[in-house]
Design a protein around this motif. Sequence first.
Motif, short mmCIF file in Angstrom:
data_model
loop_
_atom_site.label_atom_id
_atom_site.label_comp_id
_atom_site.label_asym_id
_atom_site.label_seq_id
_atom_site.Cartn_x
_atom_site.Cartn_y
_atom_site.Cartn_z
N ILE A 103 2.35 11.68 24.84
CA ILE A 103 3.07 10.55 25.43
C ILE A 103 4.14 10.13 24.43
O ILE A 103 3.85 9.99 23.23
N ILE A 104 5.35 9.95 24.94
CA ILE A 104 6.45 9.52 24.07
C ILE A 104 6.90 8.13 24.51
O ILE A 104 7.28 7.92 25.67
N ALA A 105 6.81 7.17 23.59
CA ALA A 105 7.21 5.79 23.88
C ALA A 105 8.53 5.49 23.18
O ALA A 105 8.65 5.70 21.98
N VAL A 106 9.52 5.04 23.97
CA VAL A 106 10.82 4.70 23.39
C VAL A 106 11.09 3.23 23.68
O VAL A 106 11.23 2.83 24.83
N ASP A 107 11.10 2.41 22.63
CA ASP A 107 11.36 0.98 22.79
C ASP A 107 12.62 0.59 22.03
O ASP A 107 13.05 1.30 21.12
N GLY A 108 13.17 -0.56 22.40
CA GLY A 108 14.32 -1.04 21.66
C GLY A 108 15.08 -2.08 22.44
O GLY A 108 14.69 -2.44 23.56
N TYR A 109 16.18 -2.56 21.84
CA TYR A 109 17.00 -3.60 22.43
C TYR A 109 17.69 -3.10 23.70
O TYR A 109 17.78 -1.89 23.92
N SER A 110 18.20 -4.05 24.50
CA SER A 110 18.86 -3.64 25.74
C SER A 110 20.17 -2.91 25.43
O SER A 110 20.83 -3.20 24.43
#
Length: 230
Positions: free
Chosen positions: A5-12
């Motif tokens: 599973i690859i999770a990519v988070d960050g600002y808009s």
Amino acid sequence: MKKIIIAVDGYSSCGKSTMAKQLAKEIGYIYVDSGAMYRAVTLLALRAKLFSTDGKIQEKQLKALLPKMQISFKYNAETGMPNTYLNNENVEKEIRTMVVSSHVSPIAVLSEVRAALVAQQQQMGKEKGIIMDGRDIGTTVFPNAEMKVFVTASPEIRAQRRFDELKSNGQNASFDDVLKNVENRDYIDSHREISPLRQASDAVVLDNSHLTREEQLNWLLNLYHQRTTE
Ligand code: DC
């Protein structure tokens, strides 16, 4: 090769979805844009006129709509990209408008909305082989994801990207308004009570302010190969 599973988070507007789509295509993974799901709920609320003039949401009515709401993604052969469907209607274009962008943050703070969407997202990841981007993917949705990326870029660069995207979709917006919207959403996303945007302790930071798409993809592929051979 083992599926992860690859999770990519960050600002808009820091290009999370572009990079996640690119990587998904390259490695044959399913891509899920969790922001599109919050946008679809916002569209549903706007259409049902659940926002009062002071910006407040009629939460009870929205809560009643949630069990009947169906959000899905279907591949668009013409663009080669997934499209977002709300109750079987393609809403891909409508959820990207400024009206939706400026109403999505108060929707994304609601605990009932988050609980419903997080449950759907976790279901989508059951078989692994998935890349999901958002704000709380590495922290709340998939805390055990094998690969976590936290993306960042300066607010001005992100506003310019969003502005160019709106323009290319034929929508009028002023750069200042777009920048204000980006900064405002950063603030709300990182200060809300439930699942605020924050870097997971095991996430790797990617500042893509000055990276080309190719450099970014190579960076991601390197990390992916490390994680799948560990
Ligand atoms: O990624 P985006 O800009 O399309 O996301 C739209 C909004 O949804 C954003 O303002 C924050 C919210 N969001 C969230 O709270 N949690 C997520 N996992 C994804 C998006």
